[in-house]
Write an enzyme that holds these catalytic residues in place. Structure first.
Site, PDB file in Angstrom:
ATOM      1  N   LYS A 145       0.396  38.925  17.919  1.00  0.00           N
ATOM      2  CA  LYS A 145       0.170  38.662  19.343  1.00  0.00           C
ATOM      3  C   LYS A 145      -1.323  38.635  19.663  1.00  0.00           C
ATOM      4  CE  LYS A 145       2.856  40.923  22.168  1.00  0.00           C
ATOM      5  NZ  LYS A 145       3.776  39.928  22.763  1.00  0.00           N
ATOM      6  N   ARG A 168       1.187  46.186  25.337  1.00  0.00           N
ATOM      7  CA  ARG A 168       2.227  45.655  24.466  1.00  0.00           C
ATOM      8  C   ARG A 168       1.864  45.887  23.003  1.00  0.00           C
ATOM      9  NH1 ARG A 168       2.113  41.314  28.472  1.00  0.00           N
ATOM     10  NH2 ARG A 168       4.203  40.907  29.313  1.00  0.00           N
ATOM     11  N   GLY A 209      11.474  42.755  20.263  1.00  0.00           N
ATOM     12  CA  GLY A 209      12.236  43.814  20.901  1.00  0.00           C
ATOM     13  C   GLY A 209      12.278  45.132  20.163  1.00  0.00           C
ATOM     14  N   MET A 224       9.672  47.180  19.297  1.00  0.00           N
ATOM     15  CA  MET A 224       8.699  48.196  19.712  1.00  0.00           C
ATOM     16  C   MET A 224       8.514  48.164  21.220  1.00  0.00           C
ATOM     17  SD  MET A 224       5.989  48.131  16.567  1.00  0.00           S
ATOM     18  CE  MET A 224       5.737  46.360  16.668  1.00  0.00           C
ATOM     19  N   ARG A 279       3.571  32.103  19.306  1.00  0.00           N
ATOM     20  CA  ARG A 279       3.768  32.492  17.907  1.00  0.00           C
ATOM     21  C   ARG A 279       4.671  31.458  17.261  1.00  0.00           C
ATOM     22  NH1 ARG A 279       7.421  37.792  19.453  1.00  0.00           N
ATOM     23  NH2 ARG A 279       9.141  36.679  20.410  1.00  0.00           N
ATOM     24  N   HIS A 322      18.021  39.144  23.772  1.00  0.00           N
ATOM     25  CA  HIS A 322      17.820  39.910  22.537  1.00  0.00           C
ATOM     26  C   HIS A 322      18.846  39.507  21.483  1.00  0.00           C
ATOM     27  CE1 HIS A 322      18.576  43.419  19.893  1.00  0.00           C
ATOM     28  NE2 HIS A 322      17.259  43.481  19.888  1.00  0.00           N
ATOM     29  N   SER A 369      19.590  33.730 -23.357  1.00  0.00           N
ATOM     30  CA  SER A 369      19.894  33.814 -21.933  1.00  0.00           C
ATOM     31  C   SER A 369      19.914  35.296 -21.575  1.00  0.00           C
ATOM     32  CB  SER A 369      21.245  33.175 -21.610  1.00  0.00           C
ATOM     33  OG  SER A 369      21.517  33.268 -20.230  1.00  0.00           O
ATOM     34  N   THR A 375      20.705  39.627 -16.961  1.00  0.00           N
ATOM     35  CA  THR A 375      19.941  40.672 -16.282  1.00  0.00           C
ATOM     36  C   THR A 375      20.807  41.683 -15.537  1.00  0.00           C
ATOM     37  OG1 THR A 375      19.578  39.089 -14.465  1.00  0.00           O
ATOM     38  CG2 THR A 375      17.805  39.364 -16.080  1.00  0.00           C
ATOM     39  N   CYS A 430      20.891  34.481 -16.599  1.00  0.00           N
ATOM     40  CA  CYS A 430      22.170  34.115 -15.983  1.00  0.00           C
ATOM     41  C   CYS A 430      22.758  35.242 -15.142  1.00  0.00           C
ATOM     42  CB  CYS A 430      23.171  33.672 -17.050  1.00  0.00           C
ATOM     43  SG  CYS A 430      23.472  34.903 -18.319  1.00  0.00           S
ATOM     44  N   TYR A 434      14.905  27.981 -17.310  1.00  0.00           N
ATOM     45  CA  TYR A 434      15.838  27.811 -16.205  1.00  0.00           C
ATOM     46  C   TYR A 434      16.341  29.166 -15.720  1.00  0.00           C
ATOM     47  CZ  TYR A 434      19.642  28.819 -19.485  1.00  0.00           C
ATOM     48  OH  TYR A 434      20.468  29.433 -20.400  1.00  0.00           O
TER      49      TYR A 434
END
Length: 946
Positions: free
Chosen positions: A80, A150, A159, A161, A406, A522, A831, A834, A898, A918
């Site tokens: 702001k 503000r 909204g 704060m 903004r 809001h 591959s 994970t 993958c 990939y």
């Protein structure tokens, strides 16, 4: 003498100063005070903050056509403050003011809520700056300067704060305001607003105390609306408000404007750590260390009669992206009236008024001069910022003032259209357009909407505040929404109106329905930012929180009953309504095409069924990175044969059962290969522990026993033998293929026979990639690979067709990553799985981690859930090692991941950095991965150019 600062008082859980109750014989506490300087600034801010700390400049002024700050100083001035400075520098009509920097916020929390040295002196200088421009003096009883206070964080937190308006009013200055404006009603209405807002924000006195007083007064006077009250009414309400304040806190409402100011400044800084702000930061990954700035600005009044107004406008439609001024305003109102939804807002443009059918005049008609100025400014700002702007404005007796601009929050659909159109208008480049879309936001476009053929039992219509559709159980509280979400239930949060305290419930809900509020309320703004469907302002609905009911005419829906909302039309429908998949074309296709030209990282899909594969192709997948063959086994027609295979005592029995499965697997693979039209397909051999397929009831065991021709008791005993204490680390993956090689042989035969058949049907070469799971040693891979190669040779001989295939492995154990150079001697591709690599690295089961992972992330032990975004320091280090060591042995080793991390933007960026070929993710996350991969490439390019 400096007074004790509000910031040194005991703080409530909300982060506001606790109420001070007068005790017998005690001196009443002051409501607020001036700052006690910290002895030193222990904070360690970075970049602009660090420079500010060194320079000792805590306050930056703006107004009168110039400013000390600029738009690029958001880190220091907050969004702001930086944009107010920029608008002032552009010569736009901005009320003068000053910004207290985010570096003060950092110092404030680093020094037990004490302010930096010299802050008070700089604030006084800032007030003098405003006074010089306005000709008014802060605290002057004859010619008072009134200000707003503000918040203004670096990232927009709408909204979340606190704000205080009309600060500087007291029993003396209100009379001066009445005299200068010639309107005592306006003056005392402003005073009562200030008392209510200041008391809630700074003194922590709940709103209802004042709302109850106002409603009682209106009832006694037989008034319906606030606008019915006269000046004498407001004078009486002010007296009642002040009495309630003294009753609640034990001291009178503060009359000293300087005490008021420091109380408000302390409250804004305190609100950075309130519960709703903390929740919002967590949901939007905003660091706590950023802090907030405080903006103190001369008041301009939109509630000075019919020539005054206040409003919110967007330079383009934030829901659709359409290029035209969009927003709402209210005549004779202050800013909180627009967002609170207490009064029905009016349209800004005449075209929008006609479309809405409103009988209230548009701003274009009611205030043509102010509208013309707003139109000029909106064009200036969009061209200057090169993005859609969200603007707040006030018209004071015919003169337009800009209070904020903004980059506007928008839906994913609108973001795509805006980015593409800005690029086509040459305001930004195509690369900038690609970089502007948040990859995760595409999720909004990839989910169902209401089937146009479905019967709609519409019970009410509100405003289409945020597009998309959702069904769920009705709940009336945010706490309950969060609780039911944790239980796996889908809910629609129904409220009269939402407030910032509802942030956790809105996040948990599938959609939000309110009976009050406009398109910029809001609920609307937050829902759009979250990508949640929202219908607001459904005024024909009646919500009864006590009875837990939602009533529409004669229709009464109770808590727990199903309702559907359509955020694109504003309709509220009883029951659950069928949905359809979205059509992705137009701007989506254009921008994704630009993204694909930029990225170097391939994107595949995890797909186990033909339906998955078709979705993957539609969303732009470049192949299948993981086909989990076991998912094909759970079909009711197949599970029996699979159980026979697992429970067999002999190789012959197993082969007999496998012979039943073979044609089914082959058929699956043929269809997958045909759908993928020559693109790579990675097929993982049977991986999960066998107990997952076993019968558990006596009835199921008896059925399998009959099919196998064996004694049910013997079969039950065999099933118990296969039970494991920790099956995730037990008899699974390549261990099954080594113990029962006939299983791997059957699957390999099915793959290769399907490749031959699909190649003949499509005329395109099929190159299957056979992946061996859970390898820890090269010896394991060599044993299984030998069986696969032998089966390939048999199929080639039988079919007379040459097979082109690869055999690789899934790296999901830390040892495999560390021994990648050895394993790469046999593996033609890697591959990284994970999901399991994270489990085995952390020693955490993701199925059981929910009970403590939340605690870990809340306390900062872990930065986030490692099953959502890859742990780059630990798991990521193993991936780096695996890639580097594997490619030392096999220079052109193909490497991908993958796990579901393949659809997480941060993880995709890491994969690009590490040099993977990939990523593979679920079909619905393919577009997210494509865009994230492009942005990773652009980021690397920008870093190289820098």
């Amino acid at each position: 003498m400096a007074r004790r600062p509000a910031s040194s008082k005991k703080t409530s859980a909300k982060g506001k100063p606790a109420k001070a109750k007068a005790r017998a014989g005690s001196k009443p506490a002051k409501a607020a005070g001036r700052p006690a300087a910290a002895k030193s600034v222990a904070a360690k801010p970075a970049a602009a903050k660090s420079a500010a700390v060194k320079s000792g400049q805590w306050v930056y002024v703006f107004g009168g056509g110039k400013a000390q700050g600029r738009a690029g100083m958001k880190e220091l001035l907050g969004g702001k403050g930086a944009n107010l400075a920029e608008m002032a520098n552009l010569g736009l009509p901005v009320p003068p003011g000053f910004t207290i920097t985010t570096a003060v916020c950092t110092a404030y929390y680093a020094n037990a809520r004490k302010y930096p040295k010299d802050l008070e002196k700089q604030v006084d200088a800032g007030l003098s700056h405003i006074a010089k421009i306005t000709g008014r003096k802060f605290g002057d009883p004859a010619n008072p300067l009134l200000v707003s206070v503000r918040s203004g964080a670096r990232a927009s937190m709408p909204g979340m704060m606190d704000t205080v308006l009309n600060l500087g009013l007291n029993d003396e200055t209100v009379e001066a305001l009445a005299k200068q404006s010639g309107d005592r009603r306006f003056a005392y209405d402003s005073y009562r607003r200030f008392i209510q807002m200041y008391s809630n924000v700074v003194l922590d006195i709940e709103h209802h105390n004042f709302e109850d007083i106002l409603e009682e007064h209106k009832s006694r006077a037989n008034y319906t609306l606030d606008t019915d009250l006269t000046a004498d009414d407001w004078i009486e309400v002010v007296k009642l408000y002040k009495s309630r304040v003294e009753e609640e806190q034990g001291t009178p409402f503060p009359q000293d404007p300087r005490d008021q100011l420091w109380g408000a400044i302390g409250a804004v800084f305190g609100s950075w750590m309130n519960a709703r702000a903390i929740t919002y930061r967590r949901l939007h990954s905003i660091p706590e260390s950023w802090g907030t700035a405080v903006n103190v600005q001369a008041m301009v009044f939109g509630n000075m009669g019919d020539t005054s107004a206040t409003g919110v406008a967007f330079t383009r439609n934030p829901s659709t992206g359409e290029k035209r001024l969009y927003g709402e305003f209210l005549i004779n109102a202050q800013g909180e009236d627009v967002v609170a939804g207490i009064r029905t807002p009016q349209e800004i443009t005449e075209a929008a008024r006609k479309e809405s059918g409103s009988d209230k005049p548009s701003m274009e008609t009611a205030m043509p001069a102010a509208f013309k100025e707003l139109t000029r400014i909106y064009g200036t700002l969009e061209k200057h910022y090169r993005d859609m702007q969200d603007m707040e404005f006030t018209v004071e007796q015919g003169k337009l003032w800009m209070l904020q601009t903004r980059n506007g929050k928008r839906t994913a659909k609108a973001a795509l259209r805006i980015a593409v159109e800005l690029a086509n208008e040459k305001l930004i480049t195509k690369d900038e357009a690609v970089a502007r879309i948040e990859p995760a936001s595409l999720d909004q476009l990839l989910h169902p909407t209401i089937d146009p053929k479905a019967e709609r039992n519409v019970i009410a219509t509100g405003l289409p505040a945020s597009p998309g559709a959702a069904s769920g159980e009705i709940v009336f509280s945010s706490d309950e929404a969060a609780e039911l979400k944790a239980e796996g239930k889908k809910v629609i949060l129904v409220r009269v109106e939402t407030s910032p305290e509802d942030i956790h419930g809105m996040h948990a809900a599938e959609g939000i329905l309110t009976t009050r509020g406009g398109m910029t309320s809001h609920a609307a703004v937050v829902a759009r930012g979250m990508g949640k469907p929202c219908v607001s302002g459904a005024g024909s609905l009646r919500v009864d929180y006590n009875a837990q009911t939602l009533q529409a005419g004669n229709v009464v829906l109770k808590r727990g009953e199903l309702v559907t909302i359509d955020g694109s039309t504003g309709q509220v429908l009883a029951g659950r309504v069928p949905m359809v998949e979205p059509e992705l074309s137009g701007e989506f296709g254009t921008l994704m095409g630009w993204a694909d030209k930029v990225r170097s990282l391939g994107v595949r899909a995890n797909a186990d069924t033909p339906a998955d594969a078709r979705v993957a192709v539609r969303f732009g997948a470049q192949g299948i990175g993981l086909c989990r063959t076991e998912h094909m086994f759970f079909d009711e027609a197949r599970i029996q044969a699979v159980r026979e295979m697992i429970l067999s005592d002999t190789t012959d029995q197993r082969k007999k059962a496998l012979a039943k499965i073979l044609p089914m697997q082959r058929g699956d693979f043929v269809e997958l290969f045909e759908i993928m039209q020559g693109m790579p397909v990675t097929i993982r051999l049977l991986d999960p522990p066998l107990h997952e397929f076993l019968p558990h009831t006596e009835e199921d065991i008896a059925e399998v026993a009959a099919a196998m021709g064996v004694d049910p008791k013997k079969l039950g005993h065999r099933a118990k033998e296969l039970a494991e204490f920790n099956p995730m680390l037990g008899f699974r993956g390549c261990r099954i293929a080594i113990a029962y090689p006939e299983v791997a042989e059957m699957q390999a035969r099915a793959i290769f026979e399907a490749a031959v058949e699909a190649g003949k049907r499509t005329g395109k070469p099929v190159v299957p990639e056979v992946m061996v799971p859970l390898i820890a040693t090269k010896a394991e891979l060599d044993i299984v690979k030998a069986r696969i190669d032998a089966m390939a040779a048999e199929v080639q001989k039988e079919s007379g067709s040459k097979l082109n295939y690869q055999v690789g492995t899934m790296i999901e154990l830390p040892r495999a990553a560390l021994m990648a150079d050895e394993i790469a001697q046999s593996a033609e591709f890697f591959s990284f799985g994970t999901n399991d690599l994270t489990q085995t690295t952390f020693g955490i089961s993701r199925d059981d981690a929910a009970s403590f992972l939340g605690i870990y992330t809340q306390r900062g032990i872990l930065p986030g859930d490692p099953f959502v975004s890859i742990d780059q320091e630990g798991v990521g280090a193993l991936v780096r090692i695996g890639v580097e060591r594997g490619r030392k042995v096999r220079g052109k080793l193909k490497v991908g991941i993958c796990g579901e991390h393949g659809g997480d933007p941060a993880s995709v960026a890491f994969c690009h950095e590490v040099g993977l070929d990939y990523v593979s993710c679920s079909p619905f996350r393919v577009p997210i991965a494509r865009l994230a991969a492009a942005q990773a490439a652009l980021g690397k390019k920008a870093a190289g150019e820098a």
